[in-house]
Design a protein around this motif. Structure first.
Motif, PDB file in Angstrom:
ATOM      1  N   GLY A   6     -22.174  53.954  -6.947  1.00  0.00           N
ATOM      2  CA  GLY A   6     -22.650  55.307  -6.693  1.00  0.00           C
ATOM      3  C   GLY A   6     -22.021  55.973  -5.482  1.00  0.00           C
ATOM      4  N   ASN A   7     -21.359  55.197  -4.639  1.00  0.00           N
ATOM      5  CA  ASN A   7     -20.658  55.745  -3.472  1.00  0.00           C
ATOM      6  C   ASN A   7     -19.185  56.026  -3.767  1.00  0.00           C
ATOM      7  OD1 ASN A   7     -22.917  55.648  -1.740  1.00  0.00           O
ATOM      8  ND2 ASN A   7     -22.611  53.443  -1.496  1.00  0.00           N
ATOM      9  N   ASN A   8     -18.812  55.895  -5.037  1.00  0.00           N
ATOM     10  CA  ASN A   8     -17.443  56.149  -5.509  1.00  0.00           C
ATOM     11  C   ASN A   8     -16.391  55.218  -4.920  1.00  0.00           C
ATOM     12  OD1 ASN A   8     -18.019  58.215  -7.371  1.00  0.00           O
ATOM     13  ND2 ASN A   8     -18.308  59.631  -5.667  1.00  0.00           N
ATOM     14  N   HIS A   9     -16.809  54.004  -4.579  1.00  0.00           N
ATOM     15  CA  HIS A   9     -15.841  52.976  -4.192  1.00  0.00           C
ATOM     16  C   HIS A   9     -16.248  51.666  -4.860  1.00  0.00           C
ATOM     17  CE1 HIS A   9     -18.684  51.211  -1.325  1.00  0.00           C
ATOM     18  NE2 HIS A   9     -18.788  52.394  -0.718  1.00  0.00           N
ATOM     19  N   VAL A  10     -15.424  50.639  -4.717  1.00  0.00           N
ATOM     20  CA  VAL A  10     -15.717  49.359  -5.355  1.00  0.00           C
ATOM     21  C   VAL A  10     -17.029  48.809  -4.795  1.00  0.00           C
ATOM     22  CG1 VAL A  10     -14.947  46.966  -5.621  1.00  0.00           C
ATOM     23  CG2 VAL A  10     -13.297  48.837  -5.838  1.00  0.00           C
ATOM     24  N   ASN A  11     -17.913  48.426  -5.694  1.00  0.00           N
ATOM     25  CA  ASN A  11     -19.192  47.848  -5.326  1.00  0.00           C
ATOM     26  C   ASN A  11     -18.967  46.501  -4.637  1.00  0.00           C
ATOM     27  OD1 ASN A  11     -21.668  46.090  -5.868  1.00  0.00           O
ATOM     28  ND2 ASN A  11     -22.385  48.145  -6.402  1.00  0.00           N
ATOM     29  N   ASN A  12     -19.758  46.239  -3.619  1.00  0.00           N
ATOM     30  CA  ASN A  12     -19.593  45.019  -2.830  1.00  0.00           C
ATOM     31  C   ASN A  12     -19.637  43.745  -3.667  1.00  0.00           C
ATOM     32  OD1 ASN A  12     -19.536  46.779  -0.689  1.00  0.00           O
ATOM     33  ND2 ASN A  12     -21.572  46.266   0.055  1.00  0.00           N
ATOM     34  N   VAL A  13     -20.525  43.679  -4.644  1.00  0.00           N
ATOM     35  CA  VAL A  13     -20.662  42.447  -5.421  1.00  0.00           C
ATOM     36  C   VAL A  13     -19.456  42.192  -6.321  1.00  0.00           C
ATOM     37  CG1 VAL A  13     -23.180  42.473  -5.333  1.00  0.00           C
ATOM     38  CG2 VAL A  13     -22.010  43.503  -7.274  1.00  0.00           C
ATOM     39  N   VAL A  14     -18.689  43.222  -6.612  1.00  0.00           N
ATOM     40  CA  VAL A  14     -17.493  43.059  -7.448  1.00  0.00           C
ATOM     41  C   VAL A  14     -16.487  42.129  -6.765  1.00  0.00           C
ATOM     42  CG1 VAL A  14     -15.515  44.286  -8.450  1.00  0.00           C
ATOM     43  CG2 VAL A  14     -17.820  45.241  -8.645  1.00  0.00           C
ATOM     44  N   TYR A  15     -16.437  42.173  -5.442  1.00  0.00           N
ATOM     45  CA  TYR A  15     -15.502  41.309  -4.721  1.00  0.00           C
ATOM     46  C   TYR A  15     -15.781  39.827  -4.961  1.00  0.00           C
ATOM     47  CZ  TYR A  15     -13.542  45.324  -2.316  1.00  0.00           C
ATOM     48  OH  TYR A  15     -12.908  46.499  -2.038  1.00  0.00           O
ATOM     49  N   VAL A  16     -17.054  39.450  -5.096  1.00  0.00           N
ATOM     50  CA  VAL A  16     -17.383  38.048  -5.398  1.00  0.00           C
ATOM     51  C   VAL A  16     -16.794  37.664  -6.753  1.00  0.00           C
ATOM     52  CG1 VAL A  16     -19.240  36.381  -5.794  1.00  0.00           C
ATOM     53  CG2 VAL A  16     -19.462  38.079  -3.978  1.00  0.00           C
ATOM     54  N   GLN A  17     -16.923  38.542  -7.732  1.00  0.00           N
ATOM     55  CA  GLN A  17     -16.337  38.267  -9.049  1.00  0.00           C
ATOM     56  C   GLN A  17     -14.822  38.156  -8.949  1.00  0.00           C
ATOM     57  OE1 GLN A  17     -18.028  37.814 -12.193  1.00  0.00           O
ATOM     58  NE2 GLN A  17     -16.005  36.938 -12.535  1.00  0.00           N
ATOM     59  N   TRP A  18     -14.187  39.062  -8.204  1.00  0.00           N
ATOM     60  CA  TRP A  18     -12.738  39.010  -8.043  1.00  0.00           C
ATOM     61  C   TRP A  18     -12.313  37.729  -7.333  1.00  0.00           C
ATOM     62  CZ3 TRP A  18     -11.901  44.677  -6.023  1.00  0.00           C
ATOM     63  CH2 TRP A  18     -11.957  45.569  -7.108  1.00  0.00           C
ATOM     64  N   MET A  19     -13.095  37.301  -6.345  1.00  0.00           N
ATOM     65  CA  MET A  19     -12.774  36.051  -5.653  1.00  0.00           C
ATOM     66  C   MET A  19     -12.811  34.881  -6.630  1.00  0.00           C
ATOM     67  SD  MET A  19     -14.856  36.915  -2.123  1.00  0.00           S
ATOM     68  CE  MET A  19     -14.992  35.267  -1.492  1.00  0.00           C
ATOM     69  N   GLN A  20     -13.824  34.838  -7.459  1.00  0.00           N
ATOM     70  CA  GLN A  20     -13.900  33.776  -8.459  1.00  0.00           C
ATOM     71  C   GLN A  20     -12.745  33.876  -9.447  1.00  0.00           C
ATOM     72  OE1 GLN A  20     -17.686  32.541 -10.292  1.00  0.00           O
ATOM     73  NE2 GLN A  20     -16.713  33.041 -12.252  1.00  0.00           N
ATOM     74  N   ASP A  21     -12.452  35.094  -9.910  1.00  0.00           N
ATOM     75  CA  ASP A  21     -11.378  35.278 -10.892  1.00  0.00           C
ATOM     76  C   ASP A  21     -10.027  34.815 -10.354  1.00  0.00           C
ATOM     77  OD1 ASP A  21     -13.299  36.399 -12.560  1.00  0.00           O
ATOM     78  OD2 ASP A  21     -12.609  38.464 -12.254  1.00  0.00           O
ATOM     79  N   VAL A  22      -9.701  35.191  -9.118  1.00  0.00           N
ATOM     80  CA  VAL A  22      -8.404  34.816  -8.558  1.00  0.00           C
ATOM     81  C   VAL A  22      -8.368  33.317  -8.238  1.00  0.00           C
ATOM     82  CG1 VAL A  22      -8.797  35.395  -6.117  1.00  0.00           C
ATOM     83  CG2 VAL A  22      -6.519  35.635  -7.094  1.00  0.00           C
ATOM     84  N   ALA A  23      -9.501  32.729  -7.862  1.00  0.00           N
ATOM     85  CA  ALA A  23      -9.560  31.280  -7.639  1.00  0.00           C
ATOM     86  C   ALA A  23      -9.296  30.531  -8.945  1.00  0.00           C
ATOM     87  CB  ALA A  23     -10.914  30.880  -7.060  1.00  0.00           C
ATOM     88  N   ILE A  24      -9.890  30.992 -10.031  1.00  0.00           N
ATOM     89  CA  ILE A  24      -9.668  30.355 -11.334  1.00  0.00           C
ATOM     90  C   ILE A  24      -8.221  30.526 -11.771  1.00  0.00           C
ATOM     91  CG2 ILE A  24     -10.231  30.499 -13.809  1.00  0.00           C
ATOM     92  CD1 ILE A  24     -13.156  31.077 -12.913  1.00  0.00           C
ATOM     93  N   ALA A  25      -7.661  31.718 -11.567  1.00  0.00           N
ATOM     94  CA  ALA A  25      -6.251  31.939 -11.927  1.00  0.00           C
ATOM     95  C   ALA A  25      -5.338  31.024 -11.126  1.00  0.00           C
ATOM     96  CB  ALA A  25      -5.877  33.407 -11.705  1.00  0.00           C
ATOM     97  N   HIS A  26      -5.607  30.873  -9.830  1.00  0.00           N
ATOM     98  CA  HIS A  26      -4.817  29.968  -8.997  1.00  0.00           C
ATOM     99  C   HIS A  26      -4.955  28.532  -9.494  1.00  0.00           C
ATOM    100  CE1 HIS A  26      -4.164  27.961  -4.826  1.00  0.00           C
ATOM    101  NE2 HIS A  26      -3.049  27.950  -5.535  1.00  0.00           N
ATOM    102  N   SER A  27      -6.190  28.116  -9.774  1.00  0.00           N
ATOM    103  CA  SER A  27      -6.430  26.757 -10.251  1.00  0.00           C
ATOM    104  C   SER A  27      -5.761  26.497 -11.594  1.00  0.00           C
ATOM    105  CB  SER A  27      -7.931  26.486 -10.350  1.00  0.00           C
ATOM    106  OG  SER A  27      -8.486  26.452  -9.063  1.00  0.00           O
TER     107      SER A  27
END
Length: 140
Positions: free
Chosen positions: A22-43
């Motif tokens: 609602g603040n027109n920027h990336v929601n804070n919780v999305v970063y946790v998902q991105w962290m998991q996604d990039v960790a899985i891609a690296h693994s």
């Protein structure tokens, strides 16, 4: 296109509508998902995902820490970087950075404390050498 150099895995992606709050920027919780996604891609790229699947264990997150430095906006292209910062008997700390591609600005950074656990008991277990061998520790 994901790349891995000297133990640091990088992946770029565009911010989509689903990530915006609602603040027109990336929601804070999305970063946790991105962290998991990039960790899985690296693994996956390093063979660590397959090594874990062949073991009797799995990784579980003990804690996440994220520092938000600048807002990321719709259609920004971000470069996600991740690396293993340290490894102990049963734990591993992974770090992350998110940079905006257009100006190189550091948008957010964080880390996850991962614990290797036995899939049967859920109790911590020693990280197998076959898993450890898939990652290079990068001290940054």
């Amino acid at each position: 296109m994901p790349t891995s150099q000297a133990g640091v895995f990088t992946h770029n992606f565009s911010v989509t509508t689903e990530a915006i709050d609602g603040n027109n920027h990336v929601n804070n919780v999305v970063y946790v998902q991105w962290m998991q996604d990039v960790a899985i891609a690296h693994s996956t790229a390093s063979g660590g995902f397959a090594a874990v699947e062949a073991s009797s264990g799995t990784w579980v997150a003990r804690s996440h820490h994220i520092e938000y430095l600048k807002p990321a906006l719709l259609r920004d292209v971000l470069l996600a970087r991740t690396w293993v910062a340290d490894v102990s008997k049963v734990r591993s700390r992974r770090r992350y950075q998110f940079h905006r591609e257009s100006d190189g600005a550091l948008i957010a950074q964080g880390e996850t404390d991962w614990v290797f656990v036995d899939t049967e008991t859920g109790r911590p277990m020693a990280i197998p050498e076959s898993v450890r061998a898939c990652y290079r520790v990068v001290e940054k």
